[in-house]
Design an enzyme around this catalytic site. Structure first.
Site, PDB file in Angstrom:
ATOM      1  N   ASN A   9      31.118  42.723  35.276  1.00 57.22           N
ATOM      2  CA  ASN A   9      32.467  43.292  35.221  1.00 57.22           C
ATOM      3  C   ASN A   9      32.778  43.578  33.752  1.00 57.22           C
ATOM      4  O   ASN A   9      33.069  42.658  32.994  1.00 57.22           O
ATOM      5  CB  ASN A   9      33.472  42.288  35.818  1.00 57.22           C
ATOM      6  CG  ASN A   9      34.907  42.757  35.657  1.00 57.22           C
ATOM      7  OD1 ASN A   9      35.161  43.923  35.325  1.00 57.22           O
ATOM      8  ND2 ASN A   9      35.851  41.867  35.898  1.00 57.22           N
ATOM      9  N   TRP A  10      32.690  44.840  33.415  1.00 58.05           N
ATOM     10  CA  TRP A  10      32.866  45.207  31.999  1.00 58.05           C
ATOM     11  C   TRP A  10      34.330  45.227  31.559  1.00 58.05           C
ATOM     12  O   TRP A  10      34.613  45.345  30.379  1.00 58.05           O
ATOM     13  CB  TRP A  10      32.225  46.578  31.743  1.00 58.05           C
ATOM     14  CG  TRP A  10      30.749  46.500  31.554  1.00 58.05           C
ATOM     15  CD1 TRP A  10      29.965  45.377  31.615  1.00 58.05           C
ATOM     16  CD2 TRP A  10      29.859  47.581  31.249  1.00 58.05           C
ATOM     17  NE1 TRP A  10      28.657  45.700  31.365  1.00 58.05           N
ATOM     18  CE2 TRP A  10      28.562  47.034  31.148  1.00 58.05           C
ATOM     19  CE3 TRP A  10      30.033  48.956  31.076  1.00 58.05           C
ATOM     20  CZ2 TRP A  10      27.443  47.829  30.859  1.00 58.05           C
ATOM     21  CZ3 TRP A  10      28.926  49.743  30.790  1.00 58.05           C
ATOM     22  CH2 TRP A  10      27.643  49.187  30.682  1.00 58.05           C
ATOM     23  N   LYS A  11      35.257  45.156  32.498  1.00 57.31           N
ATOM     24  CA  LYS A  11      36.685  45.194  32.147  1.00 57.31           C
ATOM     25  C   LYS A  11      36.954  46.410  31.247  1.00 57.31           C
ATOM     26  O   LYS A  11      36.353  47.447  31.442  1.00 57.31           O
ATOM     27  CB  LYS A  11      37.104  43.865  31.509  1.00 57.31           C
ATOM     28  CG  LYS A  11      36.644  42.664  32.357  1.00 57.31           C
ATOM     29  CD  LYS A  11      37.176  41.350  31.922  1.00 57.31           C
ATOM     30  CE  LYS A  11      36.649  40.272  32.875  1.00 57.31           C
ATOM     31  NZ  LYS A  11      37.212  38.965  32.620  1.00 57.31           N
ATOM     32  N   HIS A  98      41.146  41.573  41.364  1.00 58.46           N
ATOM     33  CA  HIS A  98      40.741  40.719  40.241  1.00 58.46           C
ATOM     34  C   HIS A  98      41.975  40.001  39.691  1.00 58.46           C
ATOM     35  O   HIS A  98      43.060  40.578  39.635  1.00 58.46           O
ATOM     36  CB  HIS A  98      40.067  41.560  39.152  1.00 58.46           C
ATOM     37  CG  HIS A  98      39.446  40.693  38.093  1.00 58.46           C
ATOM     38  ND1 HIS A  98      40.185  40.129  37.083  1.00 58.46           N
ATOM     39  CD2 HIS A  98      38.168  40.272  37.929  1.00 58.46           C
ATOM     40  CE1 HIS A  98      39.371  39.390  36.326  1.00 58.46           C
ATOM     41  NE2 HIS A  98      38.143  39.462  36.816  1.00 58.46           N
ATOM     42  N   GLU A 100      42.962  39.351  36.819  1.00 57.54           N
ATOM     43  CA  GLU A 100      43.674  40.010  35.705  1.00 57.54           C
ATOM     44  C   GLU A 100      44.620  41.082  36.239  1.00 57.54           C
ATOM     45  O   GLU A 100      45.687  41.318  35.679  1.00 57.54           O
ATOM     46  CB  GLU A 100      42.658  40.597  34.706  1.00 57.54           C
ATOM     47  CG  GLU A 100      42.060  39.498  33.838  1.00 57.54           C
ATOM     48  CD  GLU A 100      40.649  39.764  33.367  1.00 57.54           C
ATOM     49  OE1 GLU A 100      40.206  40.930  33.375  1.00 57.54           O
ATOM     50  OE2 GLU A 100      39.976  38.779  32.993  1.00 57.54           O
ATOM     51  N   GLU A 168      36.713  33.467  42.083  1.00 60.30           N
ATOM     52  CA  GLU A 168      36.895  33.386  40.645  1.00 60.30           C
ATOM     53  C   GLU A 168      38.082  32.492  40.312  1.00 60.30           C
ATOM     54  O   GLU A 168      39.233  32.958  40.291  1.00 60.30           O
ATOM     55  CB  GLU A 168      37.142  34.784  40.071  1.00 60.30           C
ATOM     56  CG  GLU A 168      35.979  35.730  40.249  1.00 60.30           C
ATOM     57  CD  GLU A 168      35.918  36.728  39.109  1.00 60.30           C
ATOM     58  OE1 GLU A 168      34.867  36.861  38.503  1.00 60.30           O
ATOM     59  OE2 GLU A 168      36.960  37.352  38.805  1.00 60.30           O
ATOM     60  N   GLY A 174      36.873  33.869  31.384  1.00 53.38           N
ATOM     61  CA  GLY A 174      36.989  34.161  29.958  1.00 53.38           C
ATOM     62  C   GLY A 174      37.326  32.955  29.103  1.00 53.38           C
ATOM     63  O   GLY A 174      37.685  33.093  27.938  1.00 53.38           O
ATOM     64  N   SER A 214      33.167  32.518  33.535  1.00 53.45           N
ATOM     65  CA  SER A 214      32.319  31.928  32.486  1.00 53.45           C
ATOM     66  C   SER A 214      30.896  31.641  32.962  1.00 53.45           C
ATOM     67  O   SER A 214      30.309  30.618  32.632  1.00 53.45           O
ATOM     68  CB  SER A 214      32.970  30.676  31.921  1.00 53.45           C
ATOM     69  OG  SER A 214      34.215  31.003  31.320  1.00 53.45           O
ATOM     70  N   GLY A 235      31.667  38.494  33.624  1.00 54.25           N
ATOM     71  CA  GLY A 235      32.451  39.262  32.662  1.00 54.25           C
ATOM     72  C   GLY A 235      31.747  39.300  31.316  1.00 54.25           C
ATOM     73  O   GLY A 235      30.824  40.075  31.087  1.00 54.25           O
ATOM     74  N   GLY A 236      32.189  38.425  30.411  1.00 54.16           N
ATOM     75  CA  GLY A 236      31.692  38.417  29.032  1.00 54.16           C
ATOM     76  C   GLY A 236      30.179  38.505  28.907  1.00 54.16           C
ATOM     77  O   GLY A 236      29.659  39.291  28.109  1.00 54.16           O
TER      78      GLY A 236
HETATM   79  P1  PGA Z   1      34.024  35.933  32.535  1.00 55.63           P
HETATM   80  O1  PGA Z   1      34.798  36.930  33.507  1.00 55.63           O
HETATM   81  O2  PGA Z   1      32.586  35.868  32.999  1.00 55.63           O
HETATM   82  O3  PGA Z   1      34.145  36.538  31.186  1.00 55.63           O
HETATM   83  O4  PGA Z   1      34.681  34.592  32.647  1.00 55.63           O
HETATM   84  C1  PGA Z   1      34.529  36.963  34.886  1.00 55.63           C
HETATM   85  C2  PGA Z   1      35.416  37.978  35.570  1.00 55.63           C
HETATM   86  O5  PGA Z   1      36.575  38.095  35.171  1.00 55.63           O
HETATM   87  O6  PGA Z   1      34.999  38.683  36.485  1.00 55.63           O
END
Ligand code: PGA
Length: 255
Positions: A9-11, A98, A100, A168, A174, A214, A235-236
């Site tokens: 997930n590149w956001k 998601h 966010e 999640e 994050g 994470s 994500g990251g």
């Molecule tokens: P993260 O993000 O791996 O950076 O914690 C995961 C996500 O939001 O899908």
């Protein structure tokens, strides 16, 4: 069906230039991922990168999808993107709900439900995200929150619906503070059971159930070794081809 699914997930990250470098590095690390591989890799990219990412992804066996969509087919919805637009661009999956988006953009159980229905009707596979906040976990409400979110999103769907679920925990996203494998497995087992209720035992067991929050090369082996964890929403660690490639290789070596 592949045994494991890793979705990056590149956001709101990466430019076109960075994207080309990423796919170049990923190819060096993993080669072309064959359809027969036991691990499939997908990337949920920002809208403006979808065209380019699709081209690069095709070359590597990496499917590319979106991070959000709107439930209406067209109309006065400034800033939004419809299922039809995504389909025309060659997109076949999208994240939905998601945390966010729930947290910053007013995504609710109700809008998630509308998006899931629109996606399925238009041939887009929803990657439906659920998860509790830290306060909810501390109040002992994790299981209740997950049930509520699943109920809102999945009630009344066709028994054979093609869908992916991502658990999640919001407190793990994050933060560098991933759920332990045991914490994740406990919630995944609950979700698996509830999926059997919505879709029947056989389809419920076949729905990919991803963990996100994470996830890194350091915890990939342990998380993916759990009974009900079929992959990750990353994500990251998906922003660097090296770490995503390493996670692919770790998953590939699992039985
Ligand atoms: P993260 O993000 O791996 O950076 O914690 C995961 C996500 O939001 O899908």
């Amino acid at each position: 069906m592949a045994k494991f699914l890793l979705i990056g997930n590149w956001k709101m990250n990466k430019t076109r230039t960075e994207l080309a470098a990423f796919f170049g590095n990923l190819k060096e690390k993993c080669g072309t991922i064959q359809p027969s591989s036991n691990v499939q890799v997908k990337i949920a990219a920002p809208y403006l990168l979808l065209d380019r990412a699709l081209e690069h992804g095709r070359d590597l066996g990496v499917e590319v999808g979106a991070q959000n969509l709107h439930w209406e087919a067209s109309g006065a919805f400034t800033g939004e993107i419809s299922v039809g637009m995504l389909k025309e661009a060659g997109i076949n999956f999208s994240l939905i709900g998601h945390s966010e988006r729930r947290q910053y953009y007013n995504e609710t159980d109700d809008t998630c439900a509308k998006k899931i229905r629109a996606a399925l009707a238009g041939g887009i596979t929803p990657v439906f995200c659920v998860g509790e906040t830290l306060q909810e976990r501390e109040r002992g409400e994790t299981s209740k929150v997950i049930s509520r979110q699943l109920f809102a999103g999945l009630t009344g769907l066709d028994k054979g619906s093609k869908i992916v679920i991502a658990y999640e925990p919001v407190w793990a996203i994050g933060t560098g503070l991933a759920a332990t494998a045991a914490q994740a497995q406990e919630v995944h087992a609950q979700i698996r059971k509830e999926l059997a209720g919505f879709f029947g035992a056989s389809h419920g067991a076949a729905i990919p159930l991803l963990y996100g929050g994470s996830m890194t090369p350091a915890n990939t082996h342990e998380l993916l070794s759990q009974n009900d964890i079929d992959g990750g929403l990353i994500g990251g660690a998906s922003l660097k081809a090296d770490s995503l490639g390493e996670m692919f290789q770790i998953a590939q070596r699992l039985p």
